[in-house]
Design a protein around this motif. Structure first.
Motif, PDB file in Angstrom:
ATOM      1  N   MET A 195     -52.525  25.887  -4.262  1.00  0.00           N
ATOM      2  CA  MET A 195     -52.891  24.517  -3.977  1.00  0.00           C
ATOM      3  C   MET A 195     -52.228  23.613  -5.021  1.00  0.00           C
ATOM      4  O   MET A 195     -52.119  23.962  -6.164  1.00  0.00           O
ATOM      5  N   SER A 196     -51.768  22.453  -4.587  1.00  0.00           N
ATOM      6  CA  SER A 196     -51.177  21.480  -5.496  1.00  0.00           C
ATOM      7  C   SER A 196     -51.683  20.106  -5.128  1.00  0.00           C
ATOM      8  O   SER A 196     -52.019  19.835  -3.990  1.00  0.00           O
ATOM      9  N   LYS A 197     -51.715  19.248  -6.129  1.00  0.00           N
ATOM     10  CA  LYS A 197     -52.065  17.869  -5.834  1.00  0.00           C
ATOM     11  C   LYS A 197     -50.974  16.961  -6.379  1.00  0.00           C
ATOM     12  O   LYS A 197     -50.327  17.273  -7.379  1.00  0.00           O
ATOM     13  N   TRP A 198     -50.784  15.857  -5.712  1.00  0.00           N
ATOM     14  CA  TRP A 198     -49.737  14.923  -6.068  1.00  0.00           C
ATOM     15  C   TRP A 198     -50.244  13.867  -7.039  1.00  0.00           C
ATOM     16  O   TRP A 198     -51.331  13.327  -6.862  1.00  0.00           O
ATOM     17  N   TYR A 199     -49.437  13.575  -8.038  1.00  0.00           N
ATOM     18  CA  TYR A 199     -49.654  12.448  -8.932  1.00  0.00           C
ATOM     19  C   TYR A 199     -48.792  11.318  -8.383  1.00  0.00           C
ATOM     20  O   TYR A 199     -47.606  11.518  -8.086  1.00  0.00           O
ATOM     21  N   HIS A 200     -49.358  10.134  -8.205  1.00  0.00           N
ATOM     22  CA  HIS A 200     -48.630   8.978  -7.667  1.00  0.00           C
ATOM     23  C   HIS A 200     -48.512   7.884  -8.721  1.00  0.00           C
ATOM     24  O   HIS A 200     -49.479   7.610  -9.434  1.00  0.00           O
ATOM     25  N   GLU A 201     -47.355   7.285  -8.761  1.00  0.00           N
ATOM     26  CA  GLU A 201     -47.141   6.151  -9.657  1.00  0.00           C
ATOM     27  C   GLU A 201     -46.271   5.139  -8.932  1.00  0.00           C
ATOM     28  O   GLU A 201     -45.247   5.499  -8.343  1.00  0.00           O
ATOM     29  N   LYS A 202     -46.680   3.875  -8.978  1.00  0.00           N
ATOM     30  CA  LYS A 202     -45.861   2.816  -8.385  1.00  0.00           C
ATOM     31  C   LYS A 202     -44.905   2.291  -9.436  1.00  0.00           C
ATOM     32  O   LYS A 202     -45.239   2.238 -10.624  1.00  0.00           O
ATOM     33  N   HIS A 203     -43.720   1.902  -8.981  1.00  0.00           N
ATOM     34  CA  HIS A 203     -42.701   1.417  -9.905  1.00  0.00           C
ATOM     35  C   HIS A 203     -41.807   0.427  -9.164  1.00  0.00           C
ATOM     36  O   HIS A 203     -41.430   0.663  -8.023  1.00  0.00           O
ATOM     37  N   ILE A 204     -41.484  -0.668  -9.823  1.00  0.00           N
ATOM     38  CA  ILE A 204     -40.516  -1.625  -9.275  1.00  0.00           C
ATOM     39  C   ILE A 204     -39.246  -1.499 -10.095  1.00  0.00           C
ATOM     40  O   ILE A 204     -39.278  -1.601 -11.329  1.00  0.00           O
ATOM     41  N   VAL A 205     -38.129  -1.252  -9.422  1.00  0.00           N
ATOM     42  CA  VAL A 205     -36.856  -1.045 -10.105  1.00  0.00           C
ATOM     43  C   VAL A 205     -36.437  -2.329 -10.820  1.00  0.00           C
ATOM     44  O   VAL A 205     -36.356  -3.400 -10.219  1.00  0.00           O
ATOM     45  N   GLU A 206     -36.178  -2.190 -12.129  1.00  0.00           N
ATOM     46  CA  GLU A 206     -35.838  -3.328 -12.972  1.00  0.00           C
ATOM     47  C   GLU A 206     -34.333  -3.427 -13.209  1.00  0.00           C
ATOM     48  O   GLU A 206     -33.596  -2.448 -13.059  1.00  0.00           O
ATOM     49  N   PHE A 207     -33.915  -4.584 -13.653  1.00  0.00           N
ATOM     50  CA  PHE A 207     -32.506  -4.860 -13.931  1.00  0.00           C
ATOM     51  C   PHE A 207     -31.911  -3.835 -14.894  1.00  0.00           C
ATOM     52  O   PHE A 207     -30.809  -3.329 -14.681  1.00  0.00           O
ATOM     53  N   ASN A 208     -32.663  -3.498 -15.970  1.00  0.00           N
ATOM     54  CA  ASN A 208     -32.125  -2.597 -16.995  1.00  0.00           C
ATOM     55  C   ASN A 208     -31.991  -1.160 -16.513  1.00  0.00           C
ATOM     56  O   ASN A 208     -31.440  -0.322 -17.231  1.00  0.00           O
ATOM     57  N   GLU A 209     -32.452  -0.838 -15.334  1.00  0.00           N
ATOM     58  CA  GLU A 209     -32.321   0.507 -14.764  1.00  0.00           C
ATOM     59  C   GLU A 209     -31.116   0.619 -13.825  1.00  0.00           C
ATOM     60  O   GLU A 209     -30.874   1.675 -13.261  1.00  0.00           O
ATOM     61  N   CYS A 210     -30.380  -0.486 -13.690  1.00  0.00           N
ATOM     62  CA  CYS A 210     -29.310  -0.541 -12.688  1.00  0.00           C
ATOM     63  C   CYS A 210     -27.927  -0.678 -13.313  1.00  0.00           C
ATOM     64  O   CYS A 210     -27.772  -1.157 -14.431  1.00  0.00           O
ATOM     65  N   ASP A 211     -26.939  -0.263 -12.530  1.00  0.00           N
ATOM     66  CA  ASP A 211     -25.543  -0.441 -12.914  1.00  0.00           C
ATOM     67  C   ASP A 211     -25.081  -1.822 -12.438  1.00  0.00           C
ATOM     68  O   ASP A 211     -25.878  -2.573 -11.863  1.00  0.00           O
ATOM     69  N   PRO A 212     -23.809  -2.184 -12.666  1.00  0.00           N
ATOM     70  CA  PRO A 212     -23.347  -3.519 -12.255  1.00  0.00           C
ATOM     71  C   PRO A 212     -23.469  -3.812 -10.752  1.00  0.00           C
ATOM     72  O   PRO A 212     -23.524  -4.969 -10.354  1.00  0.00           O
ATOM     73  N   SER A 213     -23.556  -2.750  -9.928  1.00  0.00           N
ATOM     74  CA  SER A 213     -23.718  -2.984  -8.487  1.00  0.00           C
ATOM     75  C   SER A 213     -25.184  -3.146  -8.100  1.00  0.00           C
ATOM     76  O   SER A 213     -25.524  -3.169  -6.921  1.00  0.00           O
ATOM     77  N   LYS A 214     -26.061  -3.243  -9.112  1.00  0.00           N
ATOM     78  CA  LYS A 214     -27.509  -3.415  -8.927  1.00  0.00           C
ATOM     79  C   LYS A 214     -28.143  -2.220  -8.199  1.00  0.00           C
ATOM     80  O   LYS A 214     -29.056  -2.359  -7.405  1.00  0.00           O
ATOM     81  N   THR A 215     -27.623  -1.028  -8.533  1.00  0.00           N
ATOM     82  CA  THR A 215     -28.142   0.235  -8.011  1.00  0.00           C
ATOM     83  C   THR A 215     -28.606   1.071  -9.199  1.00  0.00           C
ATOM     84  O   THR A 215     -27.968   1.076 -10.249  1.00  0.00           O
ATOM     85  N   VAL A 216     -29.703   1.815  -9.019  1.00  0.00           N
ATOM     86  CA  VAL A 216     -30.278   2.599 -10.117  1.00  0.00           C
ATOM     87  C   VAL A 216     -29.273   3.625 -10.641  1.00  0.00           C
ATOM     88  O   VAL A 216     -28.635   4.338  -9.869  1.00  0.00           O
ATOM     89  N   TYR A 217     -29.146   3.675 -11.979  1.00  0.00           N
ATOM     90  CA  TYR A 217     -28.363   4.721 -12.641  1.00  0.00           C
ATOM     91  C   TYR A 217     -29.014   6.072 -12.352  1.00  0.00           C
ATOM     92  O   TYR A 217     -30.246   6.196 -12.387  1.00  0.00           O
ATOM     93  N   ASN A 218     -28.217   7.106 -12.150  1.00  0.00           N
ATOM     94  CA  ASN A 218     -28.757   8.449 -11.883  1.00  0.00           C
ATOM     95  C   ASN A 218     -29.672   8.942 -12.995  1.00  0.00           C
ATOM     96  O   ASN A 218     -30.677   9.598 -12.747  1.00  0.00           O
ATOM     97  N   SER A 219     -29.348   8.620 -14.238  1.00  0.00           N
ATOM     98  CA  SER A 219     -30.141   9.119 -15.364  1.00  0.00           C
ATOM     99  C   SER A 219     -31.563   8.560 -15.366  1.00  0.00           C
ATOM    100  O   SER A 219     -32.477   9.185 -15.916  1.00  0.00           O
ATOM    101  N   LYS A 220     -31.782   7.418 -14.778  1.00  0.00           N
ATOM    102  CA  LYS A 220     -33.111   6.792 -14.784  1.00  0.00           C
ATOM    103  C   LYS A 220     -34.127   7.610 -13.993  1.00  0.00           C
ATOM    104  O   LYS A 220     -35.312   7.602 -14.308  1.00  0.00           O
ATOM    105  N   TYR A 221     -33.676   8.320 -12.979  1.00  0.00           N
ATOM    106  CA  TYR A 221     -34.585   9.159 -12.190  1.00  0.00           C
ATOM    107  C   TYR A 221     -35.284  10.163 -13.107  1.00  0.00           C
ATOM    108  O   TYR A 221     -36.477  10.395 -12.982  1.00  0.00           O
ATOM    109  N   PHE A 222     -34.514  10.731 -14.030  1.00  0.00           N
ATOM    110  CA  PHE A 222     -35.070  11.771 -14.900  1.00  0.00           C
ATOM    111  C   PHE A 222     -36.063  11.196 -15.922  1.00  0.00           C
ATOM    112  O   PHE A 222     -36.983  11.893 -16.339  1.00  0.00           O
TER     113      PHE A 222
END
Length: 143
Positions: free
Chosen positions: A1-28
């Motif tokens: 059995m497993s249970k999910w932990y949920h967290e809401k997040h709004i993607v911020e400017f400092n998490e994005c590259d110049p094309s306003k897309t999240v950098y891969n490293s931010k996921y980690f």
């Protein structure tokens, strides 16, 4: 059995590259934050402190493996739900599943797995999960 932990997040400017897309490293970073939140709910830090006092050793939890499938680019300003679950341990490793989903559109942006080792700080070797450690995790998973 497993249970999910949920967290809401709004993607911020400092998490994005110049094309306003999240950098891969931010996921980690998001995944790490979720793992720490679950560890807090499991009460692992108090267990680790107790073990350090009793045995003169402590436990460290390095990431041994991390895999992420980037399904869609995440634009700046996206409202996310980051879901993470701890799998029932089978060895001296903790496996976490992660899913990043759009809160407003339901799109699945990424799925990932991270595997964390349970190591002795003294000698750097994987250690068996003792019954108390397993009980903490099982109590969390069953709550």
């Amino acid at each position: 059995m497993s249970k999910w932990y949920h967290e809401k997040h709004i993607v911020e400017f400092n998490e994005c590259d110049p094309s306003k897309t999240v950098y891969n490293s931010k996921y980690f970073v998001w995944f790490e934050n979720s793992r720490f939140a679950i560890a807090e709910q499991v009460q692992l830090s108090s267990y680790v402190e107790k073990m350090a006092k009793e045995k003169g050793d402590s436990i460290i939890f390095p990431v041994l493996e991390a895999e992420c499938k980037f399904l869609l680019p995440i634009p700046m300003g996206t409202h996310l739900i980051l879901r993470t679950k701890l799998e029932k341990p089978k060895a001296a490793k903790l496996v976490f599943k992660h899913i990043a989903t759009g809160e407003l559109d339901g799109k699945e942006y990424a799925v990932a797995t991270t595997t964390v080792g349970v190591l002795s700080a003294k000698n750097g070797l994987l250690i068996s999960l003792d019954d108390n450690f397993k009980k903490l995790i099982n109590d969390y998973l069953e709550s």
